[in-house]
Design an enzyme around this catalytic site. Sequence first.
Site, mmCIF file in Angstrom:
data_model
loop_
_atom_site.group_PDB
_atom_site.id
_atom_site.type_symbol
_atom_site.label_atom_id
_atom_site.label_comp_id
_atom_site.label_asym_id
_atom_site.label_seq_id
_atom_site.Cartn_x
_atom_site.Cartn_y
_atom_site.Cartn_z
ATOM 1 N N CYS A 8 3.955 -4.433 1.593
ATOM 2 C CA CYS A 8 3.066 -5.315 0.831
ATOM 3 C C CYS A 8 3.871 -6.078 -0.211
ATOM 4 O O CYS A 8 3.713 -7.292 -0.365
ATOM 5 C CB CYS A 8 1.966 -4.487 0.172
ATOM 6 S SG CYS A 8 0.890 -5.432 -0.933
ATOM 7 N N CYS A 104 -4.320 1.147 -1.734
ATOM 8 C CA CYS A 104 -5.450 0.346 -2.214
ATOM 9 C C CYS A 104 -6.477 0.106 -1.116
ATOM 10 O O CYS A 104 -7.669 -0.009 -1.395
ATOM 11 C CB CYS A 104 -4.942 -0.980 -2.786
ATOM 12 S SG CYS A 104 -4.056 -2.015 -1.594
#
Length: 261
Positions: A8, A104
């Site tokens: 990410c 997340c």
Amino acid sequence: TPYPCAECNRHLKFGLLLEALRSRGGGRLATGHYARIEEAPDGPGLFGARDAAKDQSYALALVPRAALAQAWFPLGGLTKAEVRAHARRLGLAAAERPESQDLCFVPDGDYAGFIARRGDARGTAPGPFEDAGGRRLGTHRGLVHYTVGQRHGLGLAASAPLYVLALDAARNAVIVGPRAGLAASGLVSGPVNWLAERPAEGTRARVRIRYSHPGAAASLHPRADGGCEVRFEAPQDAVTPGQLAVAYDEADRVLGGAVIE
């Protein structure tokens, strides 16, 4: 056992987001990562955070080196307690927000369930538990439920504790054995993202093999294929393919990072 946070950071935060910033004529990209960027003789360098317990430099080790010139980590020189104190002073609701250590996009921590809900059948089929000699000991629930070094949740009866030693995706097998089988004298990585000048053969470094790992003394041996062989001074437990190997120098600067193969 992949490490999505590193990907990410490489592809989204310091990839697409940084491209969007540049396209709008922006200056620097500030994030809440606990890490530091400091000038070094060869340009901006990535360093560990002042608050070692919250240090996130490991998760940033795959960020392109060129991105460091535009990145800014204002929390890198602060402790978590100091950050919360500033938030209280400013009246921010985040001052009392509980911490989360989960991915997340998988807030409940059920990684296997996340994959199943996405309709991806890979790694979800039952298969054999085997010892290092290939003897079948039982049936596992699917590779996605296990990682190297895991002890709990195996459901195997044995006279001594068993640990996951390896995952054999080709045969859909989980290899288990005693803890002594986890010790590894070194590792080989994939292509290294060097965040400092490529080190010479045999350079000494502290190498972390997972986010919670404090690091171990080792020597670095860059390979012609772009990867690196790491040789530990003392064997390390649970070297896990898919996680990162991140090398630091004596000043806590990240020399480079790569996926463990």
